[in-house]
Design a protein around this motif. Sequence first.
Motif, short mmCIF file in Angstrom:
data_model
loop_
_atom_site.label_atom_id
_atom_site.label_comp_id
_atom_site.label_asym_id
_atom_site.label_seq_id
_atom_site.Cartn_x
_atom_site.Cartn_y
_atom_site.Cartn_z
N LEU A 88 87.07 -13.41 117.85
CA LEU A 88 87.07 -14.53 116.88
C LEU A 88 88.46 -15.36 117.19
O LEU A 88 89.53 -14.68 117.50
CB LEU A 88 86.96 -14.21 115.49
N LYS A 89 88.39 -16.49 116.93
CA LYS A 89 89.67 -17.53 117.04
C LYS A 89 89.91 -17.98 116.02
O LYS A 89 89.02 -18.50 115.27
CB LYS A 89 89.40 -18.43 118.46
N PRO A 90 91.13 -18.62 115.57
CA PRO A 90 91.10 -19.39 114.42
C PRO A 90 90.44 -20.66 114.36
O PRO A 90 90.08 -21.31 113.28
CB PRO A 90 92.62 -19.93 114.49
N GLU A 91 90.05 -21.25 115.56
CA GLU A 91 89.17 -22.33 115.63
C GLU A 91 87.97 -22.06 115.27
O GLU A 91 86.99 -22.86 114.97
CB GLU A 91 89.28 -23.16 116.91
N ASP A 92 87.39 -20.79 114.92
CA ASP A 92 85.96 -20.46 114.62
C ASP A 92 85.97 -20.59 112.79
O ASP A 92 85.01 -20.36 112.40
CB ASP A 92 85.81 -19.00 114.96
N THR A 93 87.09 -20.89 112.33
CA THR A 93 87.10 -21.10 110.92
C THR A 93 86.36 -22.11 110.45
O THR A 93 86.72 -23.28 110.90
CB THR A 93 88.69 -21.10 110.37
N ALA A 94 85.26 -21.88 109.64
CA ALA A 94 84.35 -22.63 109.26
C ALA A 94 83.67 -22.13 107.98
O ALA A 94 83.61 -21.01 107.73
CB ALA A 94 83.59 -23.18 110.16
N VAL A 95 82.74 -23.08 107.39
CA VAL A 95 81.46 -22.39 106.59
C VAL A 95 80.54 -22.42 107.41
O VAL A 95 80.22 -23.39 108.19
CB VAL A 95 81.36 -23.56 105.31
N TYR A 96 79.91 -21.11 107.52
CA TYR A 96 78.63 -20.99 108.34
C TYR A 96 77.43 -20.95 107.73
O TYR A 96 77.23 -20.47 106.58
CB TYR A 96 79.07 -19.58 109.08
N TYR A 97 76.42 -21.94 108.14
CA TYR A 97 75.27 -22.15 107.33
C TYR A 97 73.82 -21.53 108.30
O TYR A 97 73.78 -21.88 109.44
CB TYR A 97 74.97 -23.51 107.18
N CYS A 98 73.23 -20.86 107.67
CA CYS A 98 71.89 -20.48 108.29
C CYS A 98 70.90 -21.49 108.17
O CYS A 98 70.77 -22.37 107.06
CB CYS A 98 71.14 -19.20 107.62
N ASN A 99 70.18 -21.83 109.25
CA ASN A 99 68.87 -22.79 109.28
C ASN A 99 67.47 -22.19 109.61
O ASN A 99 67.78 -21.40 110.67
CB ASN A 99 69.51 -23.97 110.13
N ALA A 100 66.56 -22.66 109.07
CA ALA A 100 65.09 -22.16 109.29
C ALA A 100 64.56 -23.51 109.56
O ALA A 100 64.59 -24.59 109.01
CB ALA A 100 64.61 -21.44 108.23
N ARG A 101 63.59 -23.58 110.89
CA ARG A 101 63.00 -24.58 111.24
C ARG A 101 61.67 -24.13 111.73
O ARG A 101 61.51 -23.47 112.41
CB ARG A 101 63.40 -25.42 112.32
N HIS A 102 60.59 -24.65 110.71
CA HIS A 102 59.31 -23.99 110.93
C HIS A 102 58.41 -25.42 111.41
O HIS A 102 58.59 -26.54 110.95
CB HIS A 102 58.63 -23.64 109.52
#
Length: 120
Positions: A88-102
């Motif tokens: 991991l790198k500092p630039e990976d800092t973020a809010v991570y969202y899960c997504n589903a597409r049916h």
Amino acid sequence: QVQLVESGGGLVQAGGSLRLSCAAPETSFSIFRDSAMGWYRQAPGKQRELVAAITSGGSTNFGDSVKGRFTISRDNAKKTVYLQMNTLKPEDTAVYYCNARHPLLGPDYWGQGTQVTVSS
């Protein structure tokens, strides 16, 4: 019809690893199985971007900035998708969202997000 619950975020030092999980406990097995799943992230002041995605058949694709460091997998029996994040790198800092597409259920579904912070 698809409720997503993310977990596994936190604070980690640069070079470390985290594994994010996205579960869909209230979703039927067949709907989860047939859904493409993805992880997106959004850092402050930036647009949301694709991190990784996995189709119902198991094909994967990744954002350029994470190729070779992140992997995505799914366990249909557990109705869960995982994002393994290494180096991991500092630039990976973020809010991570899960997504589903049916394919038949219309708009995408999103989780509430989980914060990942990478310190230098």
